[in-house]
Motif scaffolding. Sequence first.
Motif, PDB file in Angstrom:
ATOM      1  N   ALA A   1      12.379  34.564 -20.372  1.00 25.53           N
ATOM      2  CA  ALA A   1      12.334  36.002 -20.076  1.00 25.53           C
ATOM      3  C   ALA A   1      11.039  36.559 -20.663  1.00 25.53           C
ATOM      4  O   ALA A   1      10.464  35.989 -21.591  1.00 25.53           O
ATOM      5  CB  ALA A   1      13.542  36.721 -20.688  1.00 25.53           C
ATOM      6  N   ASP A   2      10.575  37.663 -20.116  1.00 24.60           N
ATOM      7  CA  ASP A   2       9.373  38.297 -20.643  1.00 24.60           C
ATOM      8  C   ASP A   2       9.610  38.740 -22.087  1.00 24.60           C
ATOM      9  O   ASP A   2      10.703  39.188 -22.443  1.00 24.60           O
ATOM     10  CB  ASP A   2       8.981  39.505 -19.796  1.00 24.60           C
ATOM     11  CG  ASP A   2       8.515  39.099 -18.403  1.00 24.60           C
ATOM     12  OD1 ASP A   2       8.262  37.895 -18.208  1.00 24.60           O
ATOM     13  OD2 ASP A   2       8.418  39.982 -17.536  1.00 24.60           O
ATOM     14  N   THR A   3       8.590  38.581 -22.925  1.00 25.33           N
ATOM     15  CA  THR A   3       8.721  38.857 -24.350  1.00 25.33           C
ATOM     16  C   THR A   3       7.608  39.796 -24.810  1.00 25.33           C
ATOM     17  O   THR A   3       6.476  39.697 -24.346  1.00 25.33           O
ATOM     18  CB  THR A   3       8.648  37.540 -25.160  1.00 25.33           C
ATOM     19  OG1 THR A   3       9.693  36.673 -24.717  1.00 25.33           O
ATOM     20  CG2 THR A   3       8.821  37.816 -26.653  1.00 25.33           C
TER      21      THR A   3
ATOM     22  N   TYR B   1       0.643  34.374 -20.039  1.00 29.40           N
ATOM     23  CA  TYR B   1       1.809  33.740 -19.442  1.00 29.40           C
ATOM     24  C   TYR B   1       2.030  32.374 -20.078  1.00 29.40           C
ATOM     25  O   TYR B   1       1.100  31.556 -20.175  1.00 29.40           O
ATOM     26  CB  TYR B   1       1.626  33.614 -17.925  1.00 29.40           C
ATOM     27  CG  TYR B   1       1.680  34.943 -17.229  1.00 29.40           C
ATOM     28  CD1 TYR B   1       2.882  35.455 -16.737  1.00 29.40           C
ATOM     29  CD2 TYR B   1       0.528  35.728 -17.092  1.00 29.40           C
ATOM     30  CE1 TYR B   1       2.937  36.688 -16.110  1.00 29.40           C
ATOM     31  CE2 TYR B   1       0.583  36.971 -16.465  1.00 29.40           C
ATOM     32  CZ  TYR B   1       1.796  37.433 -15.977  1.00 29.40           C
ATOM     33  OH  TYR B   1       1.853  38.661 -15.363  1.00 29.40           O
ATOM     34  N   LEU B   2       3.258  32.134 -20.519  1.00 25.01           N
ATOM     35  CA  LEU B   2       3.614  30.896 -21.198  1.00 25.01           C
ATOM     36  C   LEU B   2       4.921  30.363 -20.636  1.00 25.01           C
ATOM     37  O   LEU B   2       5.802  31.131 -20.225  1.00 25.01           O
ATOM     38  CB  LEU B   2       3.781  31.142 -22.703  1.00 25.01           C
ATOM     39  CG  LEU B   2       2.541  31.633 -23.479  1.00 25.01           C
ATOM     40  CD1 LEU B   2       2.940  32.007 -24.893  1.00 25.01           C
ATOM     41  CD2 LEU B   2       1.451  30.574 -23.488  1.00 25.01           C
TER      42      LEU B   2
ATOM     43  N   GLY C   1       6.973  29.457 -12.743  1.00 29.72           N
ATOM     44  CA  GLY C   1       7.735  29.099 -13.937  1.00 29.72           C
ATOM     45  C   GLY C   1       7.447  29.887 -15.186  1.00 29.72           C
ATOM     46  O   GLY C   1       8.290  29.944 -16.073  1.00 29.72           O
ATOM     47  N   GLN C   2       6.284  30.496 -15.320  1.00 32.62           N
ATOM     48  CA  GLN C   2       5.924  31.100 -16.598  1.00 32.62           C
ATOM     49  C   GLN C   2       6.493  32.498 -16.770  1.00 32.62           C
ATOM     50  O   GLN C   2       6.865  33.161 -15.803  1.00 32.62           O
ATOM     51  CB  GLN C   2       4.402  31.133 -16.733  1.00 32.62           C
ATOM     52  CG  GLN C   2       3.772  29.751 -16.737  1.00 32.62           C
ATOM     53  CD  GLN C   2       2.277  29.819 -16.973  1.00 32.62           C
ATOM     54  OE1 GLN C   2       1.643  30.809 -16.672  1.00 32.62           O
ATOM     55  NE2 GLN C   2       1.729  28.745 -17.505  1.00 32.62           N
TER      56      GLN C   2
END
Length: 818
Positions: free
Chosen positions: A87-89, A60-61, A18-19
């Motif tokens: 999405a990755d930030t 990871y969040l 999920g992260q």
Amino acid sequence: MRFCALSFILILANVLQGQRMLSGIITNEQQIPLAGAEIFVKNASELRTIADQNGYYQMYLNPGEYYLVFSADGYQDREAYLGMRDADTKKDIQLFAMKVTEVQDIKVSAKKYNVGRDKILKVVAHKDQINQWAYAHEVDVYIKATEQREQTQQTKNKNQKTDDDPQLDGPKVPEWVNKLQMAEVEMHRAFAPPNQVKEIRNAYKALGDISQLYYTTTVKSNFNFFENLLHLDDLHQTPISSPISVPGIVAYKYKFEEKYEENGQLISKIKITPRNTATSTLEGYIWVIDSLWLIQKLDLTMNKGNLLIYDYFRIQQDYTIQGDTLCVLQNQLLTYGVKYKNEVSECKTEAIYSNYNFVPNFSKKYFNSELAITTQEAYDRDSSYWETKRAIALTDEEIKFIRAKDSITDYLNRKEYLDSIDAVFNKVTALKVLWFGIDHRNREKKEQWTIGSLASLIQPVYIAGPRIAPSFDYFKKWKDERTLDSYSRVSYGLLNGDIKGDTWWKYRFDPFHFGFLRVALNHDFDVIRGYDAISQIYKRENFFESTKFNINLSYELFNGFYASVNSQYTKRRSIEGYEFLNELDQSLPNNEPLAFDPYDAYIINFGASYTPKQRYMREPYRKVILGSAYPTFSFNIERGLPKLFNSSVDHFYMQFEMNQNFKIGTIGTSAYRIAVGKFISARAIYEPDYKFQRRSDPIWFSNPLYSFQGFDTTLRTTDYVMQAHYLHHDNGAILNKIPYFKKTRIGLVIGGGAMYIKEHEWQHYELLGGLERNFKMSRRRLRIGIYGVVSDGNQIAPSTAWKISFAVLDDRSMKWNF
């Protein structure tokens, strides 16, 4: 312990599902990366990470809103709002240094006024302006490094004979000549902030064995005490906190010793001592010019604890003042040494910097991955050149030594002497026949061949019984560093009367680009699982007979990108009909050979690896790799081709891998490895071509980046296998906080790993921790470790184990195997 293992499992599961990844780079006002900066979520501090040596961080969040806190020693904390989407930030942050008044408010000792600390604070307040490495410049550098070797008294008593006559009569070498080793370098060095460097060596001369000498190049180490941390990877296990920095104010104690006048200026001498040897490792003196608050000179010594090779290391620097605002390094003296059982080595490296230019005109692409260049002309400089370029006068002893060495070199290069010394070396003796092997060397042609000794002729322990195996090897080297190396062996089985043999040839055709051509032909026993536990690899079911022809070509296509292709044709047969020494089975359990019908196999391998921005030094015919701040990415394809050359195999395997070694501020060295592999097709696959997941060794701590310590099963796979490994050596950063513990020189290591094998639905997780200590072993370094491991998974019960390991420091790369 089981709770820790389960927590580790859950963390990995969240990462995979999920992260999303948050990443970025943390820098200061000068856009210099802040290694070791901390990032955590406000009101949820368990969600945290640490920036690497390039200021890069990732965590990871889950999607949501967060308030992040960015923190680094000597800098103001900064909060930032983050709306984490699905999405990755990426989020880059710039931190601002504390004001000197803020640093002064830090309580580090009693509240009385500290004169020495106050003066260093004033230097630190404008260190960015007085630091010469904050400005692009070029400079001429002359380096002279010497080593004096002395035998211990016990060794001297065994041989009291000395010879002080510098005149050589024949090949006899005076004893005093071998005590001194020496290197001279004359170069032009260019620098641009933050850390771009290039040196052009105009002249280089090495006399004797200079392997112990340090700082014969400026690209590996820069003793810049105006930086927060000194990264001296080939000297010290951890980065060193500088006493002339904001973090250093907290890490060191400062004591005002005296004030005196020199050349019309008031000079203050300040004593430096570490507040905590776990985080600071320097002690000595710094001289400050009052009112200008510039550094006149310094004299600092490293504590023994984390030095890789030496027992002590002292740095002395003298500065000149340019325009009353800039400290410019003029002279640098390094004194260092080490004591072995039978020898004491005392070394000294002097460096003179001259002809500074602070308005250089560097071209746009002047700085790149090539940090140093040494041409053949630099090695061929004669005495007249050195007389004009030598910035430090030679001592009488050094003049005497150079003359003797030059005389010896001239004599040793004569054909008559080379022939005479070869005649002695090539003489056949009983000891050579029995133990060392019979060698024949031609020094003029740089070639040598060897016939194996009687001791190597007999192989008492071998699959299918003892064997007699005469061997022959050959080596040749050309002036341009090309080499040809070969080995050939024929063996006869005493138990089965079978004849086996193999020969391989390796030609290095392009030393600079690591170009190798390898050809091998053998008829011998082969193994199915070549990388298995020591309790399994010897078993008969792991062996088969093969007749194999192999061709391999490897080459560096461009800097950091290495490619290889391997073509192998083999006939495989079972060893079911061989006789074995079954008497050993009672003490060393064994099993029966694998039965299968003979078949042919033709397999091609393509491999590639890439290390971005790989730094290197250029020599006349080769390159010296200095490493990179980026990971290494590897890719491998294995294709079993059917029908071609009557081949029966038909499979297609792919594997991707990423690995890296890096340092995290002053808290130690980390390494990780991630690998994913899968058979894309396996229409016709045989036992030697399957991929096996290696089981653990009993007692022995195998390389934790390539194996697991608590994996008790050997699994054969064709589907996805995903594995991740992580290892961190604290290099004393944690344990040294315990009073008096640094004297033990014991370091802490922690790590873990996880693996998922889809075909068997097998999940494996483990955590490990241990203690390691380095020991002297002749002129090498031996590391001994003891470790505890806890393992868990979905198909095993939680378990614990104790392991031990032994490792030797690579004296070229200055790195351990893990």
